[in-house]
Design a protein around this motif. Structure first.
Motif, PDB file in Angstrom:
ATOM      1  N   SER A 166       0.792  -1.230   0.000  1.00 12.06           N
ATOM      2  CA  SER A 166       0.000   0.000   0.000  1.00 12.06           C
ATOM      3  C   SER A 166       0.823   1.278   0.000  1.00 12.06           C
ATOM      4  O   SER A 166       0.329   2.314  -0.427  1.00 12.06           O
ATOM      5  N   ILE A 222     -10.545   3.942  -0.017  1.00 11.04           N
ATOM      6  CA  ILE A 222      -9.616   4.712  -0.849  1.00 11.04           C
ATOM      7  C   ILE A 222     -10.230   5.081  -2.196  1.00 11.04           C
ATOM      8  O   ILE A 222      -9.631   5.836  -2.968  1.00 11.04           O
ATOM      9  N   TYR A 227      -9.580  10.692   0.103  1.00  7.63           N
ATOM     10  CA  TYR A 227      -8.407  10.171  -0.588  1.00  7.63           C
ATOM     11  C   TYR A 227      -8.222  10.893  -1.922  1.00  7.63           C
ATOM     12  O   TYR A 227      -9.163  11.046  -2.692  1.00  7.63           O
ATOM     13  N   PRO A 250     -10.066  10.565  -5.940  1.00  2.00           N
ATOM     14  CA  PRO A 250      -9.422   9.319  -5.506  1.00  2.00           C
ATOM     15  C   PRO A 250      -8.738   8.629  -6.676  1.00  2.00           C
ATOM     16  O   PRO A 250      -9.274   8.579  -7.795  1.00  2.00           O
ATOM     17  N   CYS A 297      -3.325   4.987  -1.163  1.00  2.00           N
ATOM     18  CA  CYS A 297      -3.666   5.088   0.260  1.00  2.00           C
ATOM     19  C   CYS A 297      -3.100   6.394   0.803  1.00  2.00           C
ATOM     20  O   CYS A 297      -2.220   6.417   1.672  1.00  2.00           O
ATOM     21  N   THR A 330      -1.980  -2.932  -2.712  1.00  2.00           N
ATOM     22  CA  THR A 330      -2.319  -2.768  -1.301  1.00  2.00           C
ATOM     23  C   THR A 330      -2.700  -4.115  -0.692  1.00  2.00           C
ATOM     24  O   THR A 330      -3.492  -4.866  -1.258  1.00  2.00           O
TER      25      THR A 330
END
Length: 273
Positions: free
Chosen positions: A55, A74, A79, A87, A91, A136
């Motif tokens: 991540s 996320i 984010y 986004p 992360c 991630t």
């Protein structure tokens, strides 16, 4: 080759949907990385960057590979709000360390490998500046190693072996002949990690004791070493292997493994793992 000491019992990269960001650790990590990155003689010191990890390096693979991308926090604000303004699957509320490294060397942000491999046709121009294979929640060691020990991770199996497999699939599109590959890979920067935290966190969260978790450390290190050797055999010249920060420093770990036993903490009140 930039190859700092690899010590694992690493930082907590949340490998579930309730993803969190520890900005203090990320900032410290950035400063340490910038200290070990060789100062470029020209803006074109490296022509491309290839990244592997979890991540702290993932720029969107986990979300793209998911059957339900919107289920991840996320995938929603805040984010991405401070830089990309939406986004991106990172992360972070903005860029990651790997993005700053790309900026430092005057290279474009690496696309997530999943977006490249799923677009219906891979173009050399899409990956000319490099590709990011990090996911991630990924562990370093392959899932089969943990399944044999009763540790089942239902969220992802994107170990370093899997990520290296993706890299090898894309390599023919990056360079067409052995001589071309030799030249291009020699002028590329490879970033392997940070990775390893999920190898330990998954076991701890499923009831394994510290003694057993510590026995995984050589396996994780050997997996990273094998990845490095594999890259060298393919022609890589410059490989950065970022160390990981102490898991016990993170608020999420202190919360998840809270204990009234004082022996579980070191003098700084950090979880001893």
């Amino acid at each position: 080759m930039v190859l700092p000491h690899i010590s694992h019992m690493a930082q907590a990269y949340p490998n579930h949907r309730g993803l969190k960001v520890n900005s203090a650790i990320s900032t410290l990590f950035l400063l340490l990385l910038l200290l070990i990155i060789p100062r470029p003689i020209t803006a074109e010191c490296y022509t491309s960057i290839f990244a592997f990890g979890d991540s702290l390096t993932d720029v969107g693979n986990r979300v793209i590979l998911s059957d339900d991308p919107n289920s991840f926090k996320i995938s929603h604000p805040p984010y991405g709000e401070t830089f990309f303004h939406h986004p991106t699957g990172r992360c972070s509320d903005g860029r990651l360390i790997i993005d700053f490294i790309a900026e430092y060397y005057g290279l474009p942000y690496m696309p997530p490998s999943a977006s490249v491999m799923m677009n219906g046709g891979i173009k050399a121009s899409d990956i000319e500046g490099g590709v990011n294979f990090a996911v991630t929640g990924a562990a370093a060691a392959h899932s089969a190693f943990y399944e044999e020990r009763g540790i089942i991770d239902t969220t992802t199996n994107c170990s370093l072996r899997v990520q290296m497999g993706w890299f090898k699939q894309l390599l023919p599109f990056f360079c067409g002949t052995p001589s071309e590959c030799h030249e291009k890979l020699r002028s590329s920067l490879f970033v392997v990690g940070p990775i390893g935290s999920n190898d330990y966190r998954n076991g701890l969260s499923q009831g394994k004791d510290i003694k057993e978790i510590r026995s995984y450390v050589p396996i994780v290190i050997d997996t990273i070493r094998a990845t490095i050797n594999d890259l060298i055999e393919l022609g890589a010249k410059t490989i950065m292997v970022p160390d990981t920060s102490p898991d016990g420093c993170l608020a999420s770990v202190l919360t998840d493994f809270e204990s009234s036993n004082k022996d579980s903490f070191d003098p700084l009140q950090l979880v001893v793992v």
